[in-house]
Design an enzyme around this catalytic site. Structure first.
Site, PDB file in Angstrom:
ATOM      1  N   ASP A   7       0.857  -1.176   0.000  1.00 13.06           N
ATOM      2  CA  ASP A   7       0.000   0.000   0.000  1.00 13.06           C
ATOM      3  C   ASP A   7       0.896   1.229   0.000  1.00 13.06           C
ATOM      4  O   ASP A   7       2.122   1.111  -0.156  1.00 13.06           O
ATOM      5  CB  ASP A   7      -0.989  -0.032   1.172  1.00 13.06           C
ATOM      6  N   CYS A  64       3.084  -3.105   4.096  1.00 15.92           N
ATOM      7  CA  CYS A  64       2.248  -1.953   4.440  1.00 15.92           C
ATOM      8  C   CYS A  64       2.933  -1.258   5.609  1.00 15.92           C
ATOM      9  O   CYS A  64       4.086  -1.579   5.918  1.00 15.92           O
ATOM     10  CB  CYS A  64       0.802  -2.350   4.729  1.00 15.92           C
ATOM     11  N   THR A  66       2.550  -1.387   8.925  1.00 18.11           N
ATOM     12  CA  THR A  66       2.922  -2.314  10.000  1.00 18.11           C
ATOM     13  C   THR A  66       3.127  -3.738   9.502  1.00 18.11           C
ATOM     14  O   THR A  66       3.720  -4.552  10.198  1.00 18.11           O
ATOM     15  CB  THR A  66       1.845  -2.365  11.088  1.00 18.11           C
ATOM     16  N   HIS A  97       9.531 -24.363   8.878  1.00 19.18           N
ATOM     17  CA  HIS A  97       8.489 -25.046   9.644  1.00 19.18           C
ATOM     18  C   HIS A  97       7.098 -24.926   9.055  1.00 19.18           C
ATOM     19  O   HIS A  97       6.305 -25.853   9.163  1.00 19.18           O
ATOM     20  CB  HIS A  97       8.446 -24.506  11.074  1.00 19.18           C
ATOM     21  N   HIS A 133       6.175 -31.109  10.477  1.00 17.98           N
ATOM     22  CA  HIS A 133       5.770 -29.833   9.896  1.00 17.98           C
ATOM     23  C   HIS A 133       4.723 -30.029   8.803  1.00 17.98           C
ATOM     24  O   HIS A 133       3.787 -29.245   8.697  1.00 17.98           O
ATOM     25  CB  HIS A 133       6.983 -29.077   9.358  1.00 17.98           C
TER      26      HIS A 133
END
Length: 142
Positions: A7, A64, A66, A97, A133
């Site tokens: 963004d 973005c 955060t 993992h 996994h």
């Protein structure tokens, strides 16, 4: 092929990422945004996620402010395992993992130097293929 999306908050960092990928000789497809004008991050999170589940791209990078909103959006798409990473240990572990197919970054959280190290770690770390996994990923996908 690597799918890229951001963004307005991630636009400047994404320019560094594109330059870095080009220097490494890695192909990418840019799903936007293409400026710092305010946009809604779900558009780009969904575009990258859909490019991966369709097989058009193998992995993705989302940015973005955060990294939270765009990663939550991507994870709404079945088959996507987007990991928000702010350190190299997490980027390595999520590939080994979780076989994560998208790394998400917060441009207001990590600087360009660390971001590029996280991306390199994510792109260069293979999935472990350990039975435990694989079993856990299958449980996530149910």
């Amino acid at each position: 092929m690597i799918a890229l999306g951001c963004d307005h908050g991630g636009y400047a960092l994404m320019q560094d990422v594109k330059k870095h990928l080009e220097e490494r000789g890695l192909e990418y497809k840019d799903y936007g945004t293409y400026s710092e004008a305010s946009v809604d991050y779900p558009i780009y999170g969904k575009a990258v996620a859909n490019a991966i589940v369709s097989g058009e791209c193998e992995k993705g990078i989302l940015i973005c402010g955060t990294g939270i909103g765009i990663s939550v959006t991507a994870n709404k798409v079945k088959g996507i395992r987007a990991a928000l990473c702010s350190d190299c240990f997490s980027a390595k572990a999520t590939r080994e993992h979780n076989n994560s197919n998208i790394v998400a970054l917060g441009a207001r959280v990590v600087g360009p130097g660390l971001a590029l190290q996280i991306i390199d770690t994510f792109l260069d770390t293979p999935f472990s293929n350990d039975e435990r996994h694989i079993r856990r990923i299958e449980q996530m996908e149910d």
